[in-house]
Design an enzyme around this catalytic site. Structure first.
Site, PDB file in Angstrom:
ATOM      1  N   TRP A 123       0.839  -1.206   0.000  1.00 28.93           N
ATOM      2  CA  TRP A 123       0.000   0.000   0.000  1.00 28.93           C
ATOM      3  C   TRP A 123       0.874   1.257   0.000  1.00 28.93           C
ATOM      4  O   TRP A 123       0.532   2.268  -0.614  1.00 28.93           O
ATOM      5  CB  TRP A 123      -0.899  -0.016   1.243  1.00 28.93           C
ATOM      6  CG  TRP A 123      -1.724   1.238   1.408  1.00 28.93           C
ATOM      7  CD1 TRP A 123      -2.942   1.494   0.864  1.00 28.93           C
ATOM      8  CD2 TRP A 123      -1.371   2.401   2.163  1.00 28.93           C
ATOM      9  NE1 TRP A 123      -3.380   2.740   1.237  1.00 28.93           N
ATOM     10  CE2 TRP A 123      -2.433   3.327   2.035  1.00 28.93           C
ATOM     11  CE3 TRP A 123      -0.277   2.759   2.944  1.00 28.93           C
ATOM     12  CZ2 TRP A 123      -2.429   4.569   2.653  1.00 28.93           C
ATOM     13  CZ3 TRP A 123      -0.272   3.998   3.563  1.00 28.93           C
ATOM     14  CH2 TRP A 123      -1.334   4.885   3.415  1.00 28.93           C
ATOM     15  N   HIS A 124       2.027   1.172   0.682  1.00 27.62           N
ATOM     16  CA  HIS A 124       2.888   2.349   0.770  1.00 27.62           C
ATOM     17  C   HIS A 124       3.525   2.707  -0.565  1.00 27.62           C
ATOM     18  O   HIS A 124       3.849   3.865  -0.812  1.00 27.62           O
ATOM     19  CB  HIS A 124       3.993   2.139   1.814  1.00 27.62           C
ATOM     20  CG  HIS A 124       3.495   2.268   3.209  1.00 27.62           C
ATOM     21  ND1 HIS A 124       2.890   1.239   3.890  1.00 27.62           N
ATOM     22  CD2 HIS A 124       3.490   3.316   4.078  1.00 27.62           C
ATOM     23  CE1 HIS A 124       2.548   1.647   5.099  1.00 27.62           C
ATOM     24  NE2 HIS A 124       2.892   2.905   5.239  1.00 27.62           N
ATOM     25  N   GLY A 125       3.762   1.731  -1.391  1.00 24.90           N
ATOM     26  CA  GLY A 125       4.383   2.059  -2.669  1.00 24.90           C
ATOM     27  C   GLY A 125       4.594   0.834  -3.524  1.00 24.90           C
ATOM     28  O   GLY A 125       4.684  -0.292  -3.021  1.00 24.90           O
TER      29      GLY A 125
END
Lengths: 539, 490
Positions: B344-346
């Site tokens: 989700w962060h990247g």
């Protein structure tokens, strides 16, 4: 993460209860609200006080239509750097922080004498600039709001050498180490002759590509024993370092000039005093330092077998106007004592120079292409020296530059046929109207070591105003930054109808005043063959 | 637009607060329209072309939510608050399931395309190249990531899921819902606020000087955290993580500098968001709870980015079975949740590795009785060890790619070659001002009260301290260039 909090209340209920328990005296609450409102209103008040709030809106936004991401970024940047609040409050705060030993985004401040460009620190400590993956990453990082980046210096330099070779001219490349590379102790670091890990591979690659390299590092290293090689509060070398490097460079290229008559150029001692570029970037204007120069008395128009293309390392002590401080015009770094002058002295032959402060990766090569489209600066030249700051190797854009065939001098309005009675204007000038079809970019005020900058606009549909006829399209150079502030001309958008007073760019007076300032050129090299002027915008 | 920018602070915020104050007494709808307009300007400032995407997501979820609520068999007649809550235990119809699936597919589809399209394409190309089936390619697919897309798609989607589950009532007011999705204080980097948490506030909320003053205090502390601590320690971290050569000391300073940077950057942002919310009458929940004071990794995840942790727990971990299916399944669930949380962060394997490493530690602690693996140590040592482990795991999170992360680990443990230029990095890091800012960061992390606690009782001296922090941070801001928050890119 997946463990449920051991609480009966939801997070939102806890927060609401928390806020409900706020304990603040009415007077303190109103003080907080009032002071907050005052602070927020400060920006608008300052801007209105300055009288030109709309002046911050960049050219690209004035053109109308849906604002682009890049135009909005430009506006954000203008507010950050050019708003009344930033200039009236931000700069004194910056100077105060510098006095407390703080640096900023451009300068590392390590106390007494320990100022250095952050860009140089990044170059020296950063990854290998010759690494192909790294180069590709840099090219991809450039983004849509800036010009494409060419990260491979070897390809650009090999191509440039080949173009010169075809004209029977020899190229010598001089990657110039900066202050931290030569004197790391300025930052309290150990070692000597520091370089990016790619430096050796870069030189080998150039040699393999048939490009001659002169590395000034040994010369500068040998000078360290006798004292500081670089200025205290400036990113450039001291005059004696320039002389030593010029002498070494002269020995390197002397054989290429065999048979060329030698002269002795007398030198005279003079003093110069200036506030260093690093100190100026920190807003510290009260720390001028002095240097003693050996200025040359050069012959007028003697043919030069050497052309030096360089950046500010070449221009310092040579181009007086390029380093003059707006806040105190008596502060400058002198003239006729820089690298081209000392090289001429050491070789005993005249050295022609084309210097551009900053952007050494391509600016001086591009400038040569411009000059070639207007004349033949390579006539009689046997050796071209290309000097650039070594940090450009990992940070500059090594754009390929195609050198055009030399052209005769471009026509000027004086040469154009008269169609009506000339209006009274300063001698040699012309009033014109036209539409801006393209423009070059300007550096960011506050981040460039140079306080002034000239930019280029391509003006089409040009017509003389009650005066002599004008060419249909011209290139006009305008002063875009003065004293680290953008001028109104800098905000002219593409598509804008303009009214200008122009004078031929090559006019001696114009060249003396603006020719050596940092300058950006139009991207479309084909436009460089158009007649060129220096202009001032009329209301 | 960035909270810590002169544009926001001196132009946008005064205009937004003024317009809101002028309209909120006229009508709630008008004031919400003003908030939507200002939020659109705030969001479109980064790239106007992505504004339609934000409202597409909001429109789909608004429509789906309303449809689900109205399609509930046996639901009572709607009242002035809209359709009744879907009874959690009542069966759902096929059309309701289709509606919630539409919402999830559209939001995850948008997120997947913009955030993971290029990553997926380049991964496939790399695998193909490795198998000799094609070339890795130079530019497989380059897609610009819309700002805050990970936050607003999750937030908007959570509404439809909550309505479907019977955890939230659907709203009939498109204006209120658009206001909820686009609200500028938490639009681009959270906290992720669920609709059920603010539904009441969208209908009615309190505006008074006390709440506004606390908002000012929150905002001031948050801005100070960002400008006076996160940015300077971030410069140190950047120097280390972008260095081609590092000695051991520099590498450890660099990794701790990054730990401080990401905490102060994100918690500073959250404080500012909470403060701005209070100024507009909204109460957002706590997002950080002194995470570096945790004595275990499990505790860390109860305290770090709480709104995301809660979201993943409620919408992923629990539906997967949570800890109800035995130890192995629990461990697997933890790994899946944390791996996806990392992703989700990247769109990078670095984030996946970061998430999986945390998942592994959480599973190990779960197996160890929900205690730290270093439970036997004194409290101070447990906190220190937890901080060191979390810091070490930030390395793949911060490094540009996997080889860079491995190089950094090698430097941390003295396994890499150290070039002479490393002395420059070390010299900068060991300068008194660098050490001082790291010490200040450490003191605030381990000794200072949390913003929630400090602002609870706002005495006159505290108000003056908050205003002084605001003035110093704003002044310093004028000397800094564009300094986006780390979480803006997620």
């Amino acid at each position: 993460m997946p463990t449920a909090p051991n609480l009966n209340l939801s997070r939102e209920e806890q927060a609401r209860r928390e806020v409900g328990e706020t304990d603040v005296a009415p007077g303190a609450a109103w003080l907080a609200c009032g002071a907050f409102g005052l602070l927020l209103g400060l920006g608008v008040a300052f801007e209105i006080g300055a009288g030109d709030p709309a002046g911050l809106i960049p050219a690209s936004l004035r053109a109308g239509g849906l604002p682009s991401e890049c135009a909005l970024r430009e506006l954000d940047h203008a507010i950050e750097t050019q708003s009344a609040l930033a200039t009236r409050l931000g700069r004194p705060i910056q100077a105060g922080l510098a006095a407390l030993g703080q640096g900023n985004a451009s300068v590392v401040n390590a106390g007494a004498g320990g100022l250095a460009l952050r860009a140089e620190l990044a170059h020296l400590t950063g990854p290998d600039f010759m690494d192909v993956e790294r180069q590709r990453a840099r090219e991809l990082e450039a983004g849509d709001c800036s010009a494409p980046v060419h990260a491979d210096p070897v390809a650009a330099l090999a191509d440039f050498a080949q173009q010169l070779r075809e004209r029977e001219i020899h190229l010598v490349v001089v990657p110039t180490p900066g202050k931290l590379a030569t004197e790391p102790e300025r930052l309290g670091a150990a070692g000597a002759g520091l370089a990016n890990p790619g430096s050796e591979r870069f030189q080998r690659a150039l040699v393999e590509a048939g490009v001659d390299v002169f590395d000034p590092r040994p010369v500068l290293e040998s000078l360290r024993e006798s004292g500081p090689v670089f200025l205290e509060r400036d990113s450039h070398w001291r005059p004696h370092a320039v002389e030593a490097v010029a002498a070494g460079l002269a020995r390197h290229v002397a054989a290429r000039l065999e048979g060329h008559p030698r002269s002795v150029f007398p030198r005279q001692r003079e003093k110069a005093r200036n506030v260093g570029d690093l100190a100026a970037l920190l807003g510290a204007r009260d720390s001028a330092e002095s240097v003693e120069l050996a200025s040359l008395v050069l012959p007028g128009d003697a043919p030069a077998p050497v052309l030096l293309l360089g950046d500010s390392f070449s221009a310092i002590y040579s181009e007086r106007e390029a380093f003059r401080r707006v806040f105190d015009p008596s502060l400058e770094w002198g003239a006729d004592a820089g690298l081209p002058d000392q090289l001429a002295h050491a070789l005993g032959v005249p050295v022609r120079r084309i210097t551009r402060n900053a952007g050494g990766a391509a600016a001086s090569r591009r400038a040569l292409a411009v000059e070639l489209s207007r004349g033949d600066p390579l006539a009689g030249v046997r050796v071209v020296v290309l000097q650039f700051a070594a940090r450009e190797l990992s940070q500059g854009s090594w754009d390929p530059v195609a050198l055009p065939a030399a052209a005769p001098a471009a026509s000027t309005p004086d040469a154009a046929p008269a169609t009506s009675t000339p209006e009274a204007e300063p001698e040699g000038s012309l009033r014109v109207r036209g539409r801006i079809a393209a423009r070059s970019t300007l550096p960011t005020p506050g981040t460039s070591p140079y306080a002034e900058a000239v930019f280029a606009v391509h003006v089409t549909g040009v017509r003389g105003v009650g005066a002599r006829a004008a060419p249909g399209e011209i290139v006009v150079y305008l002063l875009g930054m003065q004293g680290q502030r953008l001028t109104p001309a800098a905000r002219l958008p593409v598509g804008q109808e303009v009214h200008l007073v122009v004078e031929p760019w090559e006019a001696p007076g114009i060249q003396a005043a603006f020719g050596s300032l940092f300058r950006t050129e139009l991207d479309d090299v084909s436009l460089l063959a158009l007649p060129a002027y220096f202009g001032r915008v009329l209301p | 637009m960035v909270f810590s920018s002169p544009t926001f602070l001196f132009l946008f915020l005064p205009a937004a607060l003024l317009l809101y104050a002028l309209t909120r007494r006229v009508s709630r709808t008008l004031s919400h329209l003003v908030l939507i307009g200002m939020s659109t300007l705030f969001y479109g400032w980064a790239n106007p072309l992505f504004v339609p995407l934000l409202f597409l997501s909001a429109a789909v979820d608004y429509g789906c939510g309303l449809f689900i609520a109205r399609a509930q068999p046996g639901a009572g007649p709607p009242d002035e608050g809209g359709p009744q809550l879907c009874p959690p235990d009542a069966p759902r119809t096929r059309s309701q399931r289709v509606a919630v699936a539409t919402s999830v597919v559209v939001n995850l589809g948008v997120l997947g395309f913009f955030k993971y399209g290029g990553f997926f394409a380049s991964s496939v190309a790399s695998v193909s190249a490795a198998l000799g089936l094609g070339s890795a390619g130079e530019d497989v697919l380059r897609i610009t990531l819309p700002l805050g897309i990970s936050f607003y798609t999750f937030q908007s989607m959570s509404y439809t899921i909550d309505v479907y589950r019977g955890h939230a009532r659907a709203t009939t007011s498109a204006v209120d819902f658009a206001c909820y999705v686009s609200l500028f204080p938490q639009l681009v980097a959270g906290p992720i606020v669920r609709f059920s948490e603010v539904a009441d506030q969208l209908r009615e909320r309190t505006h008074d000087a006390v709440r506004f003053a606390r908002g000012v205090a929150f905002f001031s502390v948050g801005l100070a955290k960002k400008v006076l601590i996160a940015n300077p320690v971030g410069a140190l971290a950047d120097l280390c993580f972008e260095a081609g050569t590092l000695d051991v000391v520099s590498a450890w300073i660099g990794v701790f500098a990054y730990s401080f940077q990401i905490y102060f950057d994100f918690s500073g942002y959250s404080d500012m968001a909470i403060g701005l919310g209070l100024m507009l009458g909204f109460v957002f929940p706590k997002n950080f709870d002194s995470p570096y004071r945790s004595a275990s990794i499990t505790e860390f995840w109860r305290r770090w980015h709480i709104s995301l942790s809660s979201f993943l727990r409620d919408y992923l971990y629990l539906p997967l079975g949570g800890n109800r299916e035995g130890r192995r399944r629990t461990a697997a669930n933890l790994m899946i949740v944390m791996g996806l949380g990392g992703l989700w962060h990247g769109a990078s394997w670095n984030f996946v590795i970061w998430g999986l490493a945390h998942g592994l530690l959480l599973a190990a602690e779960r197996a160890y009785g929900r205690r730290a693996l270093w439970q036997g140590l004194p409290q101070g040592a447990r906190v220190a060890l937890s901080f060191i482990v979390v810091s070490l795991l930030w390395v793949p999170f911060r490094a540009a790619d996997l080889p860079a992360a491995l190089s950094f680990y090698a430097a941390l443990f003295g396994l890499s070659e150290v070039a002479p230029a490393a002395s420059l990095v070390r010299a900068v890091l060991l300068r008194p001002d660098a050490l001082a800012i790291l010490a200040v960061a450490g003191l605030v992390v381990w000794r200072a009260p949390q913003t929630w606690d400090w602002t609870r009782r706002l005495s006159l001296p505290r108000v003056l301290v908050a205003l002084a922090l605001l003035a110093v941070a704003s002044g310093t801001l004028l000397t800094q260039q564009f300094n986006p928050f780390i979480y803006f890119i997620f």
